[in-house]
Design an enzyme around this catalytic site. Structure first.
Site, PDB file in Angstrom:
ATOM      1  N   TYR A   1     -46.645 107.058  22.754  1.00  0.00           N
ATOM      2  CA  TYR A   1     -46.324 107.471  21.388  1.00  0.00           C
ATOM      3  C   TYR A   1     -47.295 108.567  20.964  1.00  0.00           C
ATOM      4  O   TYR A   1     -48.472 108.516  21.297  1.00  0.00           O
ATOM      5  CB  TYR A   1     -46.423 106.277  20.426  1.00  0.00           C
ATOM      6  CG  TYR A   1     -45.301 105.283  20.613  1.00  0.00           C
ATOM      7  CD1 TYR A   1     -45.308 104.396  21.698  1.00  0.00           C
ATOM      8  CD2 TYR A   1     -44.237 105.224  19.734  1.00  0.00           C
ATOM      9  CE1 TYR A   1     -44.272 103.495  21.875  1.00  0.00           C
ATOM     10  CE2 TYR A   1     -43.203 104.317  19.901  1.00  0.00           C
ATOM     11  CZ  TYR A   1     -43.221 103.459  20.977  1.00  0.00           C
ATOM     12  OH  TYR A   1     -42.190 102.566  21.145  1.00  0.00           O
ATOM     13  N   GLU A   2     -46.771 109.546  20.217  1.00  0.00           N
ATOM     14  CA  GLU A   2     -47.593 110.717  19.919  1.00  0.00           C
ATOM     15  C   GLU A   2     -48.814 110.393  19.075  1.00  0.00           C
ATOM     16  O   GLU A   2     -49.733 111.191  18.991  1.00  0.00           O
ATOM     17  CB  GLU A   2     -46.770 111.846  19.282  1.00  0.00           C
ATOM     18  CG  GLU A   2     -46.359 111.583  17.864  1.00  0.00           C
ATOM     19  CD  GLU A   2     -45.530 112.720  17.264  1.00  0.00           C
ATOM     20  OE1 GLU A   2     -45.152 113.644  18.000  1.00  0.00           O
ATOM     21  OE2 GLU A   2     -45.264 112.667  16.063  1.00  0.00           O
ATOM     22  N   ALA A   3     -48.861 109.222  18.481  1.00  0.00           N
ATOM     23  CA  ALA A   3     -50.053 108.811  17.746  1.00  0.00           C
ATOM     24  C   ALA A   3     -51.218 108.547  18.703  1.00  0.00           C
ATOM     25  O   ALA A   3     -52.345 108.332  18.260  1.00  0.00           O
ATOM     26  CB  ALA A   3     -49.761 107.568  16.920  1.00  0.00           C
TER      27      ALA A   3
END
Lengths: 311, 257
Positions: free
Chosen positions: B51-53
């Site tokens: 996930y880009e987080a």
């Protein structure tokens, strides 16, 4: 773990009430970076900035999130700098979006990597950061600060973004000592980069712990106290965002803000009731009530301790 | 017996089937997230979800509303900074699959998620902007796009190039030095589009009961249809059950049209 109240405050302590930290470190016209990618967003500080009626701020954040939507609604901002201007998982940030559509708010835009590279350059004391090309060149045309240079080694073009050195960064963490040595875990987005890039740094923490707690796990210290200007003990500072292991994200509120922000009246009465109408985060949290507090509580899930060895 | 399902469910199921076991996938929030989690619970148990987080190897116990939900962190393989996820993982070439969406997808698979209108400084409709999409489209080894099949979403040319598809023709990506192959498939509620050699998206499959005419009428360019048009496998009861009972029990993403 020792809490603030039980601790003897040393003369070197940077512990400051939040209102004082904001009034000392945030000035009209400042470039502000309130850090945190979805996680640990410093809402309490944003609300205090609104209460103190700061003006003409340049609000930088990869994802403006509700905190900047609220600050723009309250008239604090001249400009926003961002890379994703949406209500995560919900839709639009209605206030900022409509201000941009009406041209009443300046904006400067990057991709996530561009935005974070700006902070990384700022944190490292570099003038700019190179990135590989993405071929999506319209943003380069729209934002003249995104440029290209020739890589002196390969001769190929790379894209560059300038360092971002905010006047002030605000970072919320799970725990810190009174000097600002800070542990944070969970999604660590861009807090470390924002902290090192900024000229002044306000640190807020769920817990103030003894320095020995910090020293028990030095790999978890992402921010050293000596770059911190003010340390504030502000439990529940991130609601409606969250603090991993402390309280959950209030997804219901993120959905609710979508409704609230549909009308000027809705926004005004929210600001009146939940920001101007409370004196600080403590009162805000009490006002949320036990049902919400209970809904956001989390069961513990501890990591295995690591052995640093006794040398 | 014919199963009843929404357009969203149809798209999610078909997107899930595009993932291979062992793929390292950059997961977007909403429908792509459901597609990845569905694949992991069916044919691709070894899917690595990033996930880009900054979360790697997430195993969310509940449906994350946002891309930074705490459930992604608890039990994940690793959590890194945003700079690291974009630099060491995406730019370096460690991400196999990206999922993208957008307000407009054009004939060459270029995506607009920035604004609708003809002047960036005077947007008629301002959209959220790139987020990580610009880099995902460029550097993931292959990308898939999920979008409802509507004329306004499929213009001949995007108003703004947020993420690169095949630009103006095949080969333009390579000239710009992009490592990723680009959008290799577009899942809609009518069928499936793939780039032909020129990079132009053409209709290569239909979902059961849909017609090529529907696809053509809902596309803003003169959509070509391949001769050996495929029909996608019907949605199964098991797939719907996982979606409805495990992944999105309150129907936030599967009920929308």
């Amino acid at each position: 773990m020792k809490k603030t109240t039980e601790m003897k405050v040393s003369p070197m302590s940077k512990l400051t009430p939040l209102a004082e930290a904001i009034s000392q470190n945030v000035h009209d016209g400042d470039v502000v970076y309130a850090a945190g990618f979805t996680h640990l967003i410093p809402f309490a500080s944003g609300h205090e900035i609104i209460r103190q009626n700061k003006r003409e701020l340049v609000l930088a954040r990869a994802t403006p999130d509700l905190i900047y939507d609220q600050m723009v609604a309250a008239g604090c901002a001249r400009k926003v700098i961002f890379s994703y201007m949406g209500n995560p998982g919900v839709g639009s940030l209605r206030i900022i979006r409509s201000a941009i559509e009406k041209n009443t708010l300046e904006w400067e835009e990057y991709s996530h990597f561009g935005m974070i590279s700006r902070l990384q350059a700022g944190a490292a004391g570099l003038p700019f950061m190179p990135m590989n090309q993405t071929a999506a060149t319209d943003l380069e045309r729209a934002n003249p600060l995104i440029r290209r240079i020739i890589d002196p080694y390969s001769g190929h073009e790379v894209v560059t973004v300038p360092a971002l050195n905010p006047d002030v960064a605000i970072v919320h963490v799970q725990r810190a000592d009174e000097n600002g040595n800070a542990h944070l875990w969970g999604i660590v987005g861009e807090q470390k980069e924002a902290a090192f890039a900024a000229r002044r740094l306000i640190l807020t923490a769920e817990e103030i712990v003894d320095e020995s707690v910090i020293r028990s796990d030095p790999n978890r210290t992402l921010i050293p106290g000596f770059i911190v200007d003010s340390v504030c003990h502000v439990p529940f500072a991130s609601h409606p965002s969250y603090a991993q292991g402390y309280y959950d994200r209030d997804n219901d509120f993120y959905l609710k803000w979508d409704k609230i922000s549909q009308t000027a009246d809705g926004v005004r009465s929210y600001l009146d009731e939940w920001i101007y109408g409370v004196k600080d985060r403590g009162e805000y949290w009490q006002k949320l009530g036990s049902e919400t507090q209970k809904r956001l509580s989390v069961k513990p899930r501890l990591s295995q301790p690591v052995n640093y060895g006794n040398y | 017996m014919d199963l009843e399902y929404s357009s969203s469910e149809l798209m999610i199921v078909n997107a899930a089937r595009l993932l291979k076991n062992g793929d390292v996938v950059f997961v977007g929030v909403g429908q792509p997230n459901l597609a990845c989690n569905l694949a992991k619970r069916t044919h691709a148990p070894d899917l690595v979800m990033i996930y880009e987080a900054g979360v790697i190897g997430a195993e969310p116990a509940r449906l994350p509303l946002s891309i930074g939900d705490p459930t992604l962190v608890s039990g994940a393989l690793s959590v890194v900074s945003m700079y690291d996820i974009f630099a060491n993982y995406l730019q370096r070439g460690n991400v196999g699959v990206g999922f993208l969406g957008g307000a407009q997808i054009d004939k060459f698979g270029n995506i607009n998620a920035t604004f609708i209108g003809d002047d960036y400084t005077q947007p008629r409709v301002r959209l959220p902007g790139s987020g990580g999409a610009q880099e995902i489209a460029a550097w993931a080894s292959r990308c898939y796009i999920m979008t409802p099949h509507q004329k306004r979403r499929f213009p001949e040319k995007v108003d703004f190039l947020t993420s690169a598809g095949y630009l103006d023709r095949s080969g333009s990506r390579q000239k710009a030095g992009l490592r990723g192959r680009g959008p290799v498939g577009v899942v809609t509620n009518i069928g499936y589009l793939q780039p032909e050699l020129t990079g132009e998206l053409v209709l290569t499959a239909l979902h059961p009961g849909k017609t090529a005419q529907e696809a053509i009428e809902n596309t803003g360019w003169d959509l070509k249809v391949v001769e050996d048009l495929r029909i996608t496998d019907p949605v199964t009861e098991k797939e719907l059950q996982i979606l409805r009972e495990e992944l999105d029990p309150t129907g936030i993403y599967i009920k929308s049209a």
